[in-house]
Design an enzyme around this catalytic site. Sequence first.
Site, PDB file in Angstrom:
ATOM      1  N   ASP A  24      56.439 -31.954 -44.539  1.00 17.09           N
ATOM      2  CA  ASP A  24      57.437 -32.891 -45.053  1.00 17.09           C
ATOM      3  C   ASP A  24      58.693 -32.882 -44.184  1.00 17.09           C
ATOM      4  O   ASP A  24      59.021 -31.866 -43.572  1.00 17.09           O
ATOM      5  CB  ASP A  24      57.780 -32.492 -46.498  1.00 17.09           C
ATOM      6  CG  ASP A  24      58.417 -33.628 -47.267  1.00 17.09           C
ATOM      7  OD1 ASP A  24      58.424 -34.770 -46.761  1.00 17.09           O
ATOM      8  OD2 ASP A  24      58.928 -33.377 -48.368  1.00 17.09           O
ATOM      9  N   HIS A  41      57.251 -39.237 -37.471  1.00 14.61           N
ATOM     10  CA  HIS A  41      55.813 -38.968 -37.574  1.00 14.61           C
ATOM     11  C   HIS A  41      55.217 -38.693 -36.186  1.00 14.61           C
ATOM     12  O   HIS A  41      54.358 -37.824 -36.028  1.00 14.61           O
ATOM     13  CB  HIS A  41      55.088 -40.148 -38.226  1.00 14.61           C
ATOM     14  CG  HIS A  41      55.526 -40.407 -39.641  1.00 14.61           C
ATOM     15  ND1 HIS A  41      55.693 -39.398 -40.560  1.00 14.61           N
ATOM     16  CD2 HIS A  41      55.847 -41.554 -40.294  1.00 14.61           C
ATOM     17  CE1 HIS A  41      56.096 -39.913 -41.720  1.00 14.61           C
ATOM     18  NE2 HIS A  41      56.206 -41.216 -41.581  1.00 14.61           N
ATOM     19  N   LEU A 135      38.628 -21.490 -35.723  1.00 18.51           N
ATOM     20  CA  LEU A 135      39.590 -21.935 -36.739  1.00 18.51           C
ATOM     21  C   LEU A 135      39.019 -23.176 -37.412  1.00 18.51           C
ATOM     22  O   LEU A 135      38.565 -24.098 -36.729  1.00 18.51           O
ATOM     23  CB  LEU A 135      40.930 -22.272 -36.062  1.00 18.51           C
ATOM     24  CG  LEU A 135      41.999 -22.898 -36.962  1.00 18.51           C
ATOM     25  CD1 LEU A 135      42.499 -21.908 -38.004  1.00 18.51           C
ATOM     26  CD2 LEU A 135      43.187 -23.390 -36.121  1.00 18.51           C
TER      27      LEU A 135
HETATM   28  C1  FPP Z   1      55.937 -36.378 -44.745  1.00 16.56           C
HETATM   29  O1  FPP Z   1      57.212 -36.641 -44.203  1.00 16.56           O
HETATM   30  C2  FPP Z   1      54.910 -36.630 -43.750  1.00 16.56           C
HETATM   31  C3  FPP Z   1      53.854 -37.505 -43.917  1.00 16.56           C
HETATM   32  C4  FPP Z   1      53.645 -38.323 -45.115  1.00 16.56           C
HETATM   33  C5  FPP Z   1      52.889 -37.728 -42.840  1.00 16.56           C
HETATM   34  C6  FPP Z   1      52.453 -36.513 -42.087  1.00 16.56           C
HETATM   35  C7  FPP Z   1      51.929 -36.977 -40.793  1.00 16.56           C
HETATM   36  C8  FPP Z   1      52.096 -36.359 -39.608  1.00 16.56           C
HETATM   37  C9  FPP Z   1      52.757 -35.062 -39.443  1.00 16.56           C
HETATM   38  C10 FPP Z   1      51.633 -36.998 -38.362  1.00 16.56           C
HETATM   39  C11 FPP Z   1      50.195 -37.263 -38.251  1.00 16.56           C
HETATM   40  C12 FPP Z   1      49.309 -36.104 -38.547  1.00 16.56           C
HETATM   41  C13 FPP Z   1      48.067 -35.939 -38.050  1.00 16.56           C
HETATM   42  C14 FPP Z   1      47.240 -34.839 -38.580  1.00 16.56           C
HETATM   43  C15 FPP Z   1      47.524 -36.794 -36.989  1.00 16.56           C
HETATM   44  P1  FPP Z   1      58.103 -37.763 -44.898  1.00 16.56           P
HETATM   45  O2  FPP Z   1      57.849 -39.043 -44.184  1.00 16.56           O
HETATM   46  O3  FPP Z   1      57.830 -37.811 -46.362  1.00 16.56           O
HETATM   47  O4  FPP Z   1      59.542 -37.246 -44.603  1.00 16.56           O
HETATM   48  P2  FPP Z   1      60.840 -37.462 -45.523  1.00 16.56           P
HETATM   49  O5  FPP Z   1      60.595 -36.677 -46.779  1.00 16.56           O
HETATM   50  O6  FPP Z   1      61.929 -36.868 -44.687  1.00 16.56           O
HETATM   51  O7  FPP Z   1      60.995 -38.924 -45.751  1.00 16.56           O
END
Ligand code: FPP
Length: 253
Positions: A24, A41, A135
Amino acid sequence: MTKSSTQTIPEATDTPQHVVMIMDGNGRWATDRFLPRTAGHVRGVQSVRRVVEACGRKGVRYLTLFAFSSENWRRPQEEVSLLMRLFVQTLEKEVDKLEEQGVRLRVVGDLSAFEPRLQELIKAAEKRTEHNNTLHLTIAANYGGRWDILQATRQALRDLPELAAHPENFTESILAERLSMAWAPEPDLFIRTGGEQRISNFLIWQLAYTEMYFTSVYWPDFDANALEEAFAWYRGRERRFGRTSAQLAEKQS
Ligand code: FPP
């Protein structure tokens, strides 16, 4: 079948065998830098790479990352599309490296909602790495803990229709064997970055006895040092699984 923490007491090891993470803080990382949320992201993918390598070096056997929840479809269309594109690009680019590192990749969740190209890439990547054992990396995509429990229950009733007349025969293991990560041990350590302290419908069944670690570090900044901090915290935990401290001390003496 893997051991259930409510049925038997698992062995506690210094290095967590199964680590699960809610990644997050991507959006806030980007907003703090006057960048679009999607830039967070993109940076988040680099953290994924770092964490996979660091877990491999540390001897973690299972690493499970929550990439997209069943509820993330509620985000703006543009952000959802970018996330889908990132999954595709990452799968295309990273699978060779995963193969070299001996990483077995699996994706869990309701994949039927994804476009066919992404579903095919996932299947191919899983097939390509299926003989690896260093892993076990699992990406949870369009995943929800309640969805998982429901699909397992439905499957159990399909496989064992006689249970409907004798619900008292419905056991924990009948359900656990049908969860989408039935092949993995229950998580030892849960890490959530970004400062929020909730489970957000992640592996709600499997987290029964997991140690919960929350850090305010945003996911794009989460690196090997931050991971080591989480592991150091984990080593200091007393994993009692329902027992008393005195019982634990007696067992160790
Ligand atoms: C949460 O941060 C993150 C996500 C919903 C997406 C996670 C995706 C990645 C790390 C990239 C792609 C991953 C792979 C495995 C290819 P948020 O957007 O909710 O952050 P915020 O709470 O600050 O708004």
